[in-house]
Structures are given as C-alpha cells and as structure tokens.
Design an enzyme around this catalytic site. Structure first.
Site, short mmCIF file in Angstrom:
data_model
loop_
_atom_site.label_atom_id
_atom_site.label_comp_id
_atom_site.label_asym_id
_atom_site.label_seq_id
_atom_site.Cartn_x
_atom_site.Cartn_y
_atom_site.Cartn_z
N ASP A 8 7.29 12.51 -9.49
CA ASP A 8 6.32 11.25 -9.25
C ASP A 8 6.05 11.21 -7.67
O ASP A 8 6.03 12.01 -6.88
CB ASP A 8 7.54 9.98 -9.46
CG ASP A 8 6.69 8.59 -9.23
OD1 ASP A 8 5.61 8.65 -9.53
OD2 ASP A 8 7.23 7.80 -8.74
N ASP A 10 4.72 7.83 -5.43
CA ASP A 10 5.24 6.61 -4.63
C ASP A 10 6.67 6.61 -4.73
O ASP A 10 7.26 6.36 -5.86
CB ASP A 10 4.78 5.26 -5.07
CG ASP A 10 3.16 5.41 -4.89
OD1 ASP A 10 2.81 5.66 -3.64
OD2 ASP A 10 2.27 5.08 -5.74
N GLU A 17 5.94 2.19 -1.20
CA GLU A 17 5.73 1.03 -1.75
C GLU A 17 5.72 -0.33 -0.84
O GLU A 17 4.73 -0.94 -0.52
CB GLU A 17 6.43 0.72 -2.85
CG GLU A 17 6.64 1.28 -3.89
CD GLU A 17 5.30 1.34 -4.93
OE1 GLU A 17 4.17 0.59 -4.41
OE2 GLU A 17 5.02 2.10 -5.82
N GLY A 51 1.15 0.48 -12.29
CA GLY A 51 -0.03 0.64 -12.06
C GLY A 51 -0.75 -0.48 -11.12
O GLY A 51 -0.49 -1.77 -11.46
N GLY A 52 -1.40 -0.12 -10.24
CA GLY A 52 -2.09 -1.28 -9.27
C GLY A 52 -2.96 -2.01 -9.89
O GLY A 52 -3.11 -3.34 -9.47
N ARG A 55 -1.08 -4.80 -11.81
CA ARG A 55 -0.25 -5.69 -10.95
C ARG A 55 -1.38 -6.67 -10.28
O ARG A 55 -1.16 -8.02 -10.46
CB ARG A 55 0.18 -4.92 -9.71
CG ARG A 55 1.35 -4.26 -10.12
CD ARG A 55 2.07 -3.30 -9.25
NE ARG A 55 2.86 -2.19 -9.63
CZ ARG A 55 2.87 -1.27 -8.95
NH1 ARG A 55 2.37 -0.61 -7.92
NH2 ARG A 55 3.63 -0.15 -9.57
N HIS A 85 -9.13 -2.95 -6.18
CA HIS A 85 -8.60 -1.83 -6.25
C HIS A 85 -9.09 -0.83 -5.37
O HIS A 85 -8.34 0.07 -4.86
CB HIS A 85 -8.13 -1.46 -7.71
CG HIS A 85 -7.02 -0.56 -7.85
ND1 HIS A 85 -7.26 0.84 -7.87
CD2 HIS A 85 -5.74 -0.49 -7.91
CE1 HIS A 85 -6.14 1.47 -8.10
NE2 HIS A 85 -5.09 0.71 -7.92
N SER A 127 -0.35 5.70 -9.99
CA SER A 127 -1.08 5.47 -8.94
C SER A 127 -2.58 6.07 -8.84
O SER A 127 -2.74 7.06 -9.70
CB SER A 127 -0.69 5.61 -7.37
OG SER A 127 0.55 4.95 -7.31
N GLU A 129 -5.72 8.43 -8.32
CA GLU A 129 -5.61 9.79 -8.06
C GLU A 129 -5.72 10.25 -6.33
O GLU A 129 -5.19 10.95 -5.58
CB GLU A 129 -6.50 10.83 -8.61
CG GLU A 129 -6.54 12.21 -8.40
CD GLU A 129 -7.51 12.94 -9.40
OE1 GLU A 129 -7.55 14.19 -8.99
OE2 GLU A 129 -8.15 12.49 -10.14
N ASP A 185 12.05 8.19 -8.85
CA ASP A 185 12.77 7.19 -8.22
C ASP A 185 12.87 5.83 -8.81
O ASP A 185 13.96 5.15 -8.29
CB ASP A 185 12.05 6.89 -6.88
CG ASP A 185 10.82 6.02 -6.95
OD1 ASP A 185 9.84 6.17 -7.92
OD2 ASP A 185 11.03 4.97 -6.17
#
Length: 271
Positions: A8, A10, A17, A51-52, A55, A85, A127, A129, A185
């Site tokens: 992964d 982040d 984060e 995913g940003g 959010r 974004h 996240s 790319e 994580d």
C-alpha cells in the site's frame, strides 16, 4: 511462479495521512474559499472512506450546499470535486518532493532485498497515481521506484475495502494469490487484501494503531531498520519470531505459512 511483494502507499511507504494529505486538503479548501478545515480527529474518521475524491464528496451535504453556495447538481459536484482533487494532489506532491515526510523504516531495505532475490514489486493504492509515484520515489529512490508496477487511483470501480485494486494487481502481474505478500497499514487495506486471498503483513501507522487486524499474518510497528529503528511485533500468529526488523526470509516464511494454513486457498477471485 515468481513471488510478488505488493505495498500500500499511504501509511506504509511513508506516514503521509496526518502530515501530508490532511494539510494539502485544508490548503485546497482555503484556496477555493471553502470555510472548511478538517481536524486531525475528523480526518481520522474520514479515512474509513477509501479515496480522496470520495472523502471530498462527503462535503456535499444539503446543509453545506446551502451554507457554502455549493452546486446541487450531481454533475457540477463531480466536476468541482475533480478540480479540488487536482489542486490537492499538486499541493501534496510538492510537499512530498520537499522531503519533509520521511520514508517508513525498512521500506527501501526490504524492496531492495526483494528485487535482488527476483521478486516482483508493486504498489496498490486508492490514492491518485501522481501522489503514489511521488511517495514511492521519495521512499525508495527513483532507480528502485522504476522497478515497481503501480496500480493506483481510479483504475478500478471500487476502492478499498473492496478487493478490486488487488485483483487488478494479480491480473496485471500474472501471479497467483499464494505467491503474493501484501504490506498494509489499515483495517480497510487488510480487508481488501484478504478478500483477494492475499497474505498480509501489517505495519501500523499513526492513524491505525488501534484498528482490528484480525486475519493479518503478522502485525508490527514497522518493517524496522536496525540498530536505530527497531520494529516491535504486535501479533505473530504463525510464530515467525521476527527480531528487530522484518527481513525477506521472514516474508517468505510468512507467505509459505499463510498458504499452508487451514482454510486458505491459492485461488483468487476472477477479475
């Protein structure tokens, strides 16, 4: 079959984060005149959403649309989220490039060990790319980063905890689940990897230390770099006996032990 080590991004390559994504989001809100600032605690809760962009979509409540003059039309909302974004990603990648967020212990070491032993290397992340590439190059250096396959962003229909990104990685790498070890994580990441049938090593991060990691093959504070940054084992269901740092032979034993465990399967879901 060639084994693969899939990370992964982040929280795994770097603890990004709280000190990377969060300030980048808040700076974007300021840039666009949006009177929203996510706190450390609030952003921690939002991390349950993969995913940003997803959010950002939580901001479009009826109350916020009315109070902040945001568009009510779904297509206009989608376009504005994309603009936010894009701005946030540019701010985040610049922050990563500045070098203020150190790579997590053991990442560059274990990646170099795996490459030298003939393992495939990859990152599978929800996240963007561009953000993933920036963190990867920062964490392991541009030369080693160039050996990784990167699966990130909107390349799959469903983000973690859905297994889609890992199923895509299996398909593109041409490997079987039994030949893969994932480093995650978060609980969402663990669920995604396990749903794809993959043995998962967890390195807890600042936001995830108290999450439920049932089903992980090993849980540690980090991969570790001795002597200065030793890893602490938090859960070791296969009795690997890791001491101070996770090495490639530990990961190989983990892969074998997880594959031999009752109830596991070497067959992944079809893409």
């Amino acid at each position: 079959m060639t084994p693969a080590l899939v990370f992964d991004c982040d929280g795994v390559l770097a603890d990004t984060e709280r000190d990377g994504h969060l300030p980048a989001f808040n700076a974007t809100f300021a840039q666009f005149g949006l009177p929203v600032r996510w706190s450390v605690e609030e952003y921690g809760r939002l991390l349950a959403i993969g995913g940003g962009k997803e959010r950002l979509a939580t901001l479009f409540t009826p109350e916020n649309v009315a109070a902040y003059g945001l568009p009510a039309d779904p297509d206009e909302q989608k376009a504005l989220i994309a603009r936010w974004h894009k701005d946030k990603t540019e701010r985040y990648t610049a922050l990563i490039a500045s070098g203020v967020l150190p790579a997590r212990p053991g990442i560059a070491r274990i990646a170099a060990e795996a490459l030298a032993a003939g393992w495939l290397l990859a990152v599978a992340s929800t996240s963007a790319e561009a953000s993933v590439q920036a963190v990867l190059e920062h964490a392991v250096g541009s030369e080693l980063a160039g050996t990784f396959s990167v699966f990130a962003g909107d390349v799959v229909p469903h983000k973690k905890p859905a297994p889609d990104i890992y199923l895509l990685a299996l398909h593109e790498l041409g490997v079987a689940p039994a030949d893969v070890v994932v480093v995650e994580d978060s609980g969402n990441g663990l669920r995604a990897a396990r749903a794809a049938g993959l043995a998962t090593l967890v390195t807890v991060s600042s936001y995830t230390a108290d999450e439920d990691f049932t089903g992980a093959a090993l849980v540690v504070t980090s991969l570790g770099d001795l002597p200065d940054e030793p890893a602490t084992v938090l859960a070791d269901p296969y009795g690997l006996g890791v001491r101070g740092e996770v090495r490639l032979d530990d990961i190989e034993r983990l892969r074998t032990a997880a594959g031999d465990a009752p109830g596991t399967t070497s067959k992944g879901a079809a893409l």
